[in-house]
Design an enzyme around this catalytic site. Structure first.
Site, mmCIF file in Angstrom:
data_model
loop_
_atom_site.group_PDB
_atom_site.id
_atom_site.type_symbol
_atom_site.label_atom_id
_atom_site.label_comp_id
_atom_site.label_asym_id
_atom_site.label_seq_id
_atom_site.Cartn_x
_atom_site.Cartn_y
_atom_site.Cartn_z
ATOM 1 N N LYS A 239 0.996 2.498 1.516
ATOM 2 C CA LYS A 239 2.428 2.831 1.457
ATOM 3 C C LYS A 239 2.693 4.200 2.088
ATOM 4 O O LYS A 239 3.722 4.391 2.750
ATOM 5 C CB LYS A 239 2.945 2.737 0.022
ATOM 6 C CG LYS A 239 2.892 1.307 -0.535
ATOM 7 C CD LYS A 239 3.705 0.330 0.321
ATOM 8 C CE LYS A 239 3.758 -1.068 -0.242
ATOM 9 N NZ LYS A 239 4.600 -1.974 0.556
ATOM 10 N N SER B 141 7.255 2.364 -0.757
ATOM 11 C CA SER B 141 7.324 2.401 -2.221
ATOM 12 C C SER B 141 7.411 3.856 -2.621
ATOM 13 O O SER B 141 7.064 4.743 -1.825
ATOM 14 C CB SER B 141 6.032 1.788 -2.795
ATOM 15 O OG SER B 141 5.871 2.131 -4.158
ATOM 16 N N TYR C 47 -3.244 0.715 -2.500
ATOM 17 C CA TYR C 47 -1.788 0.502 -2.385
ATOM 18 C C TYR C 47 -1.108 1.799 -1.944
ATOM 19 O O TYR C 47 -0.311 1.803 -1.003
ATOM 20 C CB TYR C 47 -1.234 0.037 -3.743
ATOM 21 C CG TYR C 47 0.233 -0.346 -3.716
ATOM 22 C CD1 TYR C 47 0.639 -1.567 -3.192
ATOM 23 C CD2 TYR C 47 1.209 0.507 -4.230
ATOM 24 C CE1 TYR C 47 1.986 -1.931 -3.172
ATOM 25 C CE2 TYR C 47 2.550 0.147 -4.211
ATOM 26 C CZ TYR C 47 2.931 -1.073 -3.687
ATOM 27 O OH TYR C 47 4.263 -1.433 -3.663
#
Ligand SMILES: NC(=O)c1ccc[n+]([C@@H]2O[C@H](COP(=O)([O-])OP(=O)(O)OC[C@H]3O[C@@H](n4cnc5c(N)ncnc54)[C@H](O)[C@@H]3O)[C@@H](O)[C@H]2O)c1
Length: 274
Positions: free
Chosen positions: A163, A144, A159
């Site tokens: 990532k 991402s 998150y």
């Protein structure tokens, strides 16, 4: 470099929705056979039926990417059926509730690490040996923009951590393949915000997240602009064929990544001067 041709075989995880489906459709348009792997049985069977009705060659696999034994079994089935795997897209992923780093629950950390990081690691472990043996193939790992730079507003430490880890895993995979099978390609996909079901990730959990801390309100996107879903599939196909490693997708993603890289360089220069 992998030129995509009819008859090649791809496996896409998290293929029953959003970005995974967009990538699967772009690969199908190039004539590949695509194995759609997802943890949501109804969604994957519905997706397969829709794509089959358009005459495309798709096969369902219901599996949880957190389960290494299940992924080994999928790899064994794919190799038994087709004798090859040309493209692996490790894409399944989830987001957790938006809370400050110190307010994230231990369970949220564990859940995100298991799906977003270990899911990719298990995919690599189960499928890449066949590519190394064949001396060809391409791996796409979905990270991402949050794996390249902090995104505006924060609130997503687990998150972002997973990532960044997918970017690091992919860079190391590239180095390992350079030594063992340099013609096997790797792309790390880093999109900006794409309209998908990702913000409904809680649907995958049997018990709701146990925390009294309210979630933070959504922030603006800074320089990031929403990315059309079809663009992701198109860009992934082009990156495979051009053997591009970093694949930022969408307006503002490269800008945020460059700003972060410059901060790292400034920090290193300041440390060298001290
Ligand atoms: N949507 C965005 O803005 C955005 C931006 C950058 C990166 N990403 C990444 O793209 C990937 C795909 O997300 P999306 O936005 O398409 O979301 P989505 O929720 O629409 O699709 C994700 C798919 O993954 C599946 N999945 C979830 N957990 C799984 C598991 N344990 N095992 C197997 N399948 C599982 C879901 O059932 C779903 O079909 C994720 O890795 C996400 O982090 C999304």
């Amino acid at each position: 470099m992998t030129l995509l041709e009819p008859g090649m075989v791809a496996v896409v995880t998290g293929a029953a929705s959003g970005i995974g489906r967009s990538i699967a459709e772009a690969l199908l348009d190039r004539g590949l056979v695509v194995v759609l792997l997802d943890v949501e049985r109804d969604a994957v069977m519905r997706t397969v039926a829709e794509l089959e009705a358009r005459g495309q060659r798709v096969e369902p696999e219901v599996a949880d990417v957190r389960d290494p034994v299940a992924l080994d079994a999928v790899a064994a089935r794919v190799l038994r059926r087709h004798g090859r795997v040309d493209v692996l897209v490790n894409n399944a992923g989830v987001v957790g509730p938006r809370r400050r780093a110190w307010e994230q629950t231990a369970e949220d950390w564990r859940w995100l690490v298991e799906v977003n990081l270990l899911g990719v690691a298990h995919g690599v472990r189960s499928f890449v040996p066949a590519m190394v043996a064949a001396g060809s193939g391409h791996v796409v790992n979905t990270a991402s923009v949050a794996g390249l730079a902090p995104v505006p507003g924060g609130g997503n430490a687990p998150y972002a951590a997973t990532k960044h880890a997918v970017v690091g895993l992919s860079e190391t995979l590239r180095a390992d393949l350079d030594a063992a099978a340099p013609s096997v390609g790797v792309t790390v996909l880093c999109p900006g915000p794409v309209p998908t079901r990702i913000h409904d990730s809680e649907r995958h959990r049997s018990a709701p997240a146990a925390s009294e801390v309210p979630v933070l309100a959504a922030e603006g996107l800074g320089p990031l602009e929403p990315v059309p879903l079809e663009q992701v599939g198109r860009d992934v196909v082009a990156a495979i064929e051009r053997d591009r490693f970093y694949l930022p997708v969408g307006v503002g993603t490269a800008e945020l990544a460059r700003a972060r890289a410059e901060q790292v360089l400034h920090g290193l220069a300041a440390a060298a001067r001290a």
